[in-house]
Design a protein around this motif. Structure first.
Motif, PDB file in Angstrom:
ATOM      1  N   THR A 226       0.852  -1.193   0.000  1.00 56.59           N
ATOM      2  CA  THR A 226       0.000   0.000   0.000  1.00 56.59           C
ATOM      3  C   THR A 226       0.888   1.244   0.000  1.00 56.59           C
ATOM      4  OG1 THR A 226      -0.171  -0.277   2.418  1.00 56.59           O
ATOM      5  CG2 THR A 226      -2.016  -1.078   1.095  1.00 56.59           C
ATOM      6  N   PRO A 227       1.549   1.522  -1.125  1.00 54.95           N
ATOM      7  CA  PRO A 227       2.572   2.570  -1.166  1.00 54.95           C
ATOM      8  C   PRO A 227       1.994   3.979  -1.234  1.00 54.95           C
ATOM      9  CG  PRO A 227       2.265   1.654  -3.351  1.00 54.95           C
ATOM     10  CD  PRO A 227       1.366   0.858  -2.424  1.00 54.95           C
ATOM     11  N   GLY A 228       2.881   4.943  -1.022  1.00 57.17           N
ATOM     12  CA  GLY A 228       2.522   6.352  -1.102  1.00 57.17           C
ATOM     13  C   GLY A 228       2.949   7.070   0.157  1.00 57.17           C
ATOM     14  N   HIS A 229       2.506   6.528   1.286  1.00 57.39           N
ATOM     15  CA  HIS A 229       2.941   7.119   2.554  1.00 57.39           C
ATOM     16  C   HIS A 229       4.451   6.953   2.692  1.00 57.39           C
ATOM     17  CE1 HIS A 229       2.660   8.663   6.564  1.00 57.39           C
ATOM     18  NE2 HIS A 229       3.174   7.567   7.089  1.00 57.39           N
ATOM     19  N   THR A 230       4.963   5.763   2.397  1.00 62.60           N
ATOM     20  CA  THR A 230       6.392   5.526   2.191  1.00 62.60           C
ATOM     21  C   THR A 230       6.528   4.631   0.968  1.00 62.60           C
ATOM     22  OG1 THR A 230       6.533   3.523   3.568  1.00 62.60           O
ATOM     23  CG2 THR A 230       6.878   5.652   4.683  1.00 62.60           C
ATOM     24  N   VAL A 231       7.772   4.460   0.513  1.00 64.56           N
ATOM     25  CA  VAL A 231       8.001   3.679  -0.705  1.00 64.56           C
ATOM     26  C   VAL A 231       7.685   2.198  -0.497  1.00 64.56           C
ATOM     27  CG1 VAL A 231       9.718   5.279  -1.618  1.00 64.56           C
ATOM     28  CG2 VAL A 231      10.464   3.414  -0.119  1.00 64.56           C
ATOM     29  N   GLY A 232       7.794   1.734   0.749  1.00 67.81           N
ATOM     30  CA  GLY A 232       7.569   0.317   1.013  1.00 67.81           C
ATOM     31  C   GLY A 232       6.453   0.037   1.988  1.00 67.81           C
ATOM     32  N   LYS A 272       0.579  12.124  -4.008  1.00 68.31           N
ATOM     33  CA  LYS A 272      -0.409  11.755  -5.027  1.00 68.31           C
ATOM     34  C   LYS A 272      -0.702  10.261  -4.969  1.00 68.31           C
ATOM     35  CE  LYS A 272      -0.399  15.940  -6.785  1.00 68.31           C
ATOM     36  NZ  LYS A 272      -1.496  16.885  -6.470  1.00 68.31           N
ATOM     37  N   GLN A 273       0.339   9.459  -4.853  1.00 65.53           N
ATOM     38  CA  GLN A 273       0.155   8.013  -4.721  1.00 65.53           C
ATOM     39  C   GLN A 273      -0.541   7.677  -3.412  1.00 65.53           C
ATOM     40  OE1 GLN A 273       3.688   5.504  -4.249  1.00 65.53           O
ATOM     41  NE2 GLN A 273       2.883   4.156  -5.851  1.00 65.53           N
ATOM     42  N   GLY A 274      -0.249   8.451  -2.367  1.00 64.20           N
ATOM     43  CA  GLY A 274      -0.897   8.254  -1.077  1.00 64.20           C
ATOM     44  C   GLY A 274      -2.402   8.417  -1.172  1.00 64.20           C
TER      45      GLY A 274
END
Length: 323
Positions: A226-232, A272-274
């Motif tokens: 579930t990326p976005g908040h961090t890369v991993g 944005k991914q978050g």
């Protein structure tokens, strides 16, 4: 219609008569007890299928004004959103809800709080909370942070440099380990989490196991990227006896972000991914009616997500008072 003035006069007359009886040697009805000055216990226990689950608190985490974290709405709009929740906008306070599951074979802990990097004595309480709940930190088999931010891996070690969970393997994504221990983070807003990662992860490198999307981390616990908040960043689905619980991590930090999920979050590595991940996960949870454990929601952080207009609403799960 009730005559309020008459009722008040009768109440005062009754109170005066009681006081007079006390002065004349009558029996006093006033009991005096000492103030206890003690909070509620910092743990909550419930059942999930055959799993015994316990939420323990690392203590409150204050992150300052709402406008520092949530981006998009104006400061006035954020003030209104917080006021509608009966909360101040000048200092957002988050809970730190750490989940422990006992599967009968494994004792696993999700997130670790901030004991090695605590900013005040209100936080860094995880070990004390575990002991209060009857759990010995030495019995923890698996420590499973959702990601490597300071408030999620900062309690792997104690303030004195000792290991809080000396017999546990540590499960984390390789991408987060490499990102947050990279010297490129130093001198940037990410420095605090980087220093915490260096302090908590590097000394435990020999006991770290990497998890991946779709992998069963321990029996009954499946990782979801579930990326976005961090890369991993990963979340987890805990399954037992036909029951499921979604361990969210940091996809949403506050109820206002649930209601307005397209706000950007200052802590996200890729905002944005978050947003995309946050909406996708809440859509899934709402459709499946799956309960979730959210690290930063009000204690104990267990609840459901439902669609509401352009966003969602968070409904707290009723607490199980009888196991």
């Amino acid at each position: 219609m009730l005559d309020m003035s008459l009722s008040r006069r009768r109440l005062l007359v009754g109170a005066s008569a009681t006081a007079a009886a006390g002065l004349l040697g009558g029996t006093s009805v006033q009991a005096k007890a000492p103030l206890l000055n003690a909070p509620a216990p910092l743990f909550y226990r419930f059942k999930l299928g055959s799993i015994e689950a316990t939420v323990v608190s690392d203590g409150p985490l204050a992150i300052g004004p709402a406008a520092r974290t949530f981006r998009g709405p104006s400061e006035q709009e954020l003030g209104k959103m917080m006021s509608d929740q009966f909360l101040p906008a000048d200092n957002v306070v988050l809970d730190q809800n750490v989940l422990v599951i006992n599967t009968g074979d494994k004792l696993a802990l999700f997130e670790t709080g901030m004991s090695s990097v605590k900013r005040n004595d209100d936080m860094g309480r995880l070990v004390a909370s575990l002991k209060q709940s009857g759990i010995d930190p030495k019995d923890i088999d698996a420590v499973i942070p959702t990601h490597a931010h300071i408030d999620h891996i900062g309690g792997i070690m104690a303030a004195d440099g000792s290991r809080n969970f000396p017999n546990a393997q540590i499960h984390i994504s390789q991408a987060d380990l490499e990102f947050w221990t990279d010297d490129k983070r130093l001198g940037t807003p990410a420095e605090g989490s980087s220093l915490a990662a260096k302090k908590n992860l590097i000394p435990n490198r020999d006991r770290i196991v990497f998890y991946k999307d779709g992998q069963e981390v321990i029996p009954g616990v499946q990782a979801m990227f579930t990326p976005g908040h961090t890369v991993g960043h990963h979340s987890f689905v805990v399954n037992s006896g036909g029951k499921s619980l979604f361990v969210v991590g940091d996809l949403m930090h506050h109820v206002i972000l649930v209601e307005r999920p397209r706000m950007e979050v200052a802590f996200d590595t890729d905002p944005k991914q978050g947003i995309e991940t946050r909406i996708k996960v809440m859509d899934m949870l709402a459709a499946q009616r799956m309960p979730a454990l959210v690290y930063h929601m009000p204690w104990p952080g267990l609840g459901h997500f439902a669609k509401q207009g352009d966003g969602f609403r968070y409904v707290a799960e009723p607490m199980q008072l009888v196991l």
